[in-house]
Scaffold this active site. Structure first.
Site, PDB file in Angstrom:
ATOM      1  N   HIS A 109      45.521  47.332  43.889  1.00  0.00           N
ATOM      2  CA  HIS A 109      46.183  46.532  42.864  1.00  0.00           C
ATOM      3  C   HIS A 109      45.224  45.559  42.179  1.00  0.00           C
ATOM      4  CE1 HIS A 109      49.978  45.335  41.032  1.00  0.00           C
ATOM      5  NE2 HIS A 109      49.547  44.089  41.057  1.00  0.00           N
ATOM      6  N   ARG A 147      49.424  51.124  37.458  1.00  0.00           N
ATOM      7  CA  ARG A 147      49.691  51.014  38.882  1.00  0.00           C
ATOM      8  C   ARG A 147      49.040  52.215  39.563  1.00  0.00           C
ATOM      9  NH1 ARG A 147      54.749  49.777  36.444  1.00  0.00           N
ATOM     10  NH2 ARG A 147      55.390  47.614  36.835  1.00  0.00           N
ATOM     11  N   LYS A 205      57.267  52.591  37.662  1.00  0.00           N
ATOM     12  CA  LYS A 205      58.136  51.747  38.477  1.00  0.00           C
ATOM     13  C   LYS A 205      59.417  51.478  37.709  1.00  0.00           C
ATOM     14  CE  LYS A 205      58.013  47.524  41.237  1.00  0.00           C
ATOM     15  NZ  LYS A 205      57.213  46.360  41.623  1.00  0.00           N
ATOM     16  N   TYR A 246      52.018  33.797  35.471  1.00  0.00           N
ATOM     17  CA  TYR A 246      50.572  33.744  35.578  1.00  0.00           C
ATOM     18  C   TYR A 246      49.822  33.331  34.316  1.00  0.00           C
ATOM     19  CZ  TYR A 246      52.257  36.719  39.341  1.00  0.00           C
ATOM     20  OH  TYR A 246      52.966  37.227  40.395  1.00  0.00           O
ATOM     21  N   ARG A 303      44.389  46.578  38.535  1.00  0.00           N
ATOM     22  CA  ARG A 303      45.465  46.241  37.585  1.00  0.00           C
ATOM     23  C   ARG A 303      45.484  44.742  37.325  1.00  0.00           C
ATOM     24  NH1 ARG A 303      50.570  47.833  35.672  1.00  0.00           N
ATOM     25  NH2 ARG A 303      52.297  46.416  36.095  1.00  0.00           N
ATOM     26  N   HIS A 325      56.107  45.659  33.120  1.00  0.00           N
ATOM     27  CA  HIS A 325      56.912  44.711  33.879  1.00  0.00           C
ATOM     28  C   HIS A 325      58.375  44.820  33.478  1.00  0.00           C
ATOM     29  CE1 HIS A 325      53.336  41.796  34.739  1.00  0.00           C
ATOM     30  NE2 HIS A 325      53.352  42.837  35.527  1.00  0.00           N
TER      31      HIS A 325
END
Length: 380
Positions: free
Chosen positions: A320, A228, A253, A355, A323, A346
């Site tokens: 982004h 990120r 994150k 995805y 990534r 994640h």
């Protein structure tokens, strides 16, 4: 006049006094003083005088949108579990909102129409308060402004009870709908095609080299590692593990730590940079004016936005996008979902399964897709 007192705890004195909260209830607040009783009593008198002067402003009917935003930052945003990069991005957005006339509007007079007009101004552009032209913001920035306003007005309803309902719930984006970014950690249907192909990246890299753009190296690391952008900005030299060909990510994150793949290309770039800079320590990408702090994510975004038109690409790239491309290349090279989830950090597998389809591989043998694309070298 507020009533107060001082008391000693250990070697230090503290002062406290009663104030009225947003509901009109009297609550006691305590603050640290000094080791001197006289100095602490002086601090108490000054604090009570300041409180009396500001008491009128603090009443519910006088709270402005800007005041609400500041309160939301201090009481909900900063104490939360968001990464430092996210908090900094939100704070930057808060400052921009406060510069607009809507920041001075009384909270109790703000309607959904006011907020809709402001979001339309951000979406389509217009005229700034100083008369200059305002460009339309990208989808990523609009999402940021919307998140800040949604969070702040929800906070105003509960727990602050400054207003009875959230007007942001009636606000919509009226701009052209764009696809969500792949691997954006948000739910939604996306196209499985990368927003940035390897050929496009090479063109961008060459373009930035010719411009001698300072954003080149952070962008290279973002593309070759899948980090990120906030994680890239906060990288330190000690996070690079050359022996194991991996990068240690701290406080990403969701405040989680993890390892990311260090590709041969990324290592070569970092090694050349390290020697060229005299073998420094600390942050990889420090601020020019204060090397004890990392560069801001907005710094990279501005450089990308500045040159995007010169590239002649019909669809805008964002920080982004790098990534996004890394995650897509991982999948295309047969890396399984759980490995992709771990490497990209994640929180939920759903952020990955939206995805891609299942593939067979192992985390211990996962290889950077760029080592495969470039020269076929494999690093564990």
């Amino acid at each position: 006049m507020a009533k107060g007192s001082v008391r000693k705890k250990g070697k230090k004195w503290y002062y406290r006094f009663y104030i009225e909260d947003e509901s009109g209830n009297r609550v006691q607040k305590e603050f640290p003083g000094t080791e001197s009783k006289a100095e602490t009593e002086a601090l108490l008198r000054k604090a009570m005088e300041d409180y009396e002067e500001k008491k009128f402003v603090a009443k519910t009917e006088n709270v402005t949108v800007g005041m609400l935003l500041d309160q939301w930052v201090e009481e909900e945003l900063k104490p939360g579990n968001l990464s430092n990069g996210t908090v900094m991005a939100y704070q930057g957005t808060v400052n921009r909102i406060k510069q607009h006339p809507i920041g001075n509007r009384k909270l109790k007079t703000v309607t959904a129409d006011h907020l809709q007009a402001y979001m339309d101004y951000l979406s389509f552009g217009g005229t700034n308060p100083d008369g200059t032209a305002a460009k339309a913001l990208s989808k990523g920035y609009l999402r940021l402004f919307s998140a800040v306003l949604q969070g702040a007005f929800h906070f105003a309803v509960f727990p602050k009870r400054l207003i009875t309902f959230n007007p942001m719930q009636y606000v919509v984006w009226r701009g052209k709908k764009e696809d969500y970014d792949l691997f954006s950690d948000e739910d939604g249907n996306t196209d499985s095609t990368p927003t940035l192909s390897h050929e496009q990246y090479l063109k961008l890299e060459e373009f930035l080299k010719k411009k001698d753009n300072p954003a080149l190296l952070p962008i290279q690391i973002a593309y070759y590692t899948g980090l990120r952008i906030g994680e890239v900005c906060n990288l330190r030299y000690e996070d690079i593990q050359r022996k194991n060909m991996r990068i240690y990510i701290t406080h990403g994150k969701n405040r989680s730590d993890r390892y990311a793949i260090l590709s041969k290309q990324a290592l070569d770039i970092l090694t050349e940079y390290w020697f060229a800079c005299g073998r420094p320590t600390g942050f990889l990408f420090p601020k020019q004016r204060d090397s004890s702090k990392p560069i801001d994510t907005f710094y990279l975004s501005r450089h990308i936005e500045k040159h995007e038109m010169e590239l002649g690409w019909p669809k805008r790239i964002t920080c982004h996008s790098f990534r996004h491309a890394f995650g897509t290349h991982l999948y295309e090279n047969g890396v399984d979902l759980m490995t992709i989830k771990t490497l990209l950090g994640h929180k939920s597998l759903e952020s990955t399964t939206i995805y891609v389809h299942l593939a067979v591989s192992s985390k211990h043998t996962a290889t950077s897709p760029f080592d495969i694309l470039m020269d076929g070298d494999c690093h564990e």
